[in-house]
Design a protein around this motif. Structure first.
Motif, PDB file in Angstrom:
ATOM      1  N   SER A 101      57.967  47.735  36.662  1.00  0.00           N
ATOM      2  CA  SER A 101      58.081  49.183  36.430  1.00  0.00           C
ATOM      3  C   SER A 101      56.755  49.924  36.604  1.00  0.00           C
ATOM      4  O   SER A 101      56.722  51.153  36.583  1.00  0.00           O
ATOM      5  N   GLU A 110      58.496  43.129  29.313  1.00  0.00           N
ATOM      6  CA  GLU A 110      57.962  43.162  30.677  1.00  0.00           C
ATOM      7  C   GLU A 110      56.488  42.784  30.685  1.00  0.00           C
ATOM      8  O   GLU A 110      56.035  42.033  31.553  1.00  0.00           O
ATOM      9  N   TYR A 111      55.743  43.299  29.720  1.00  0.00           N
ATOM     10  CA  TYR A 111      54.321  42.955  29.646  1.00  0.00           C
ATOM     11  C   TYR A 111      54.133  41.449  29.461  1.00  0.00           C
ATOM     12  O   TYR A 111      53.351  40.817  30.179  1.00  0.00           O
ATOM     13  N   ILE A 158      54.981  50.392  29.430  1.00  0.00           N
ATOM     14  CA  ILE A 158      56.002  49.410  29.777  1.00  0.00           C
ATOM     15  C   ILE A 158      56.404  48.671  28.503  1.00  0.00           C
ATOM     16  O   ILE A 158      55.623  48.591  27.555  1.00  0.00           O
TER      17      ILE A 158
END
Length: 112
Positions: A21, A83-84, A79
């Motif tokens: 993203s 996701e991180y 984010i």
């Protein structure tokens, strides 16, 4: 004078593959050349000159990982945690030695 990222910067940013993203978020945050020109003129600047600048860089894998672990760009705050964490895990496995990348700048110089 304003230095910002040129939209071309987001096409090839070295973290895009690791954090899906990131590109979408940053494209929404930084103005296009047309938007920057329009905003400056709307603020009362008559003479606006836009220049693009490419800069190539190289950092060690260790430094690149330290940057990611330290969340060196504010986009990491935008984010989600999953996701991180997934991107950090991939970075620890996949980043090359060294990490080569380019920065694409948009420089605006305006006078009233």
């Amino acid at each position: 004078m304003i230095a910002s990222f040129d939209p071309a910067h987001f096409d090839r940013y070295w973290l895009n593959d690791l954090f899906p993203s990131l590109e979408r978020i940053d494209r929404a945050r930084f103005p296009t050349p047309e938007e920057l020109d329009s905003e400056l003129r709307s603020a009362g600047f008559a003479d606006v000159e836009l220049t693009r600048l490419s800069q190539r860089a190289e950092i060690s894998r260790e430094v690149a990982l330290a940057k990611v672990r330290g969340k060196h760009i504010s986009t990491f705050d935008l984010i989600d945690d999953a996701e991180y964490e997934a991107g950090l895990t991939r970075a620890e496995r996949e980043l090359p030695e060294p990490v080569r990348y380019s920065l694409e700048w948009l420089i605006a110089v305006a006078t009233a």
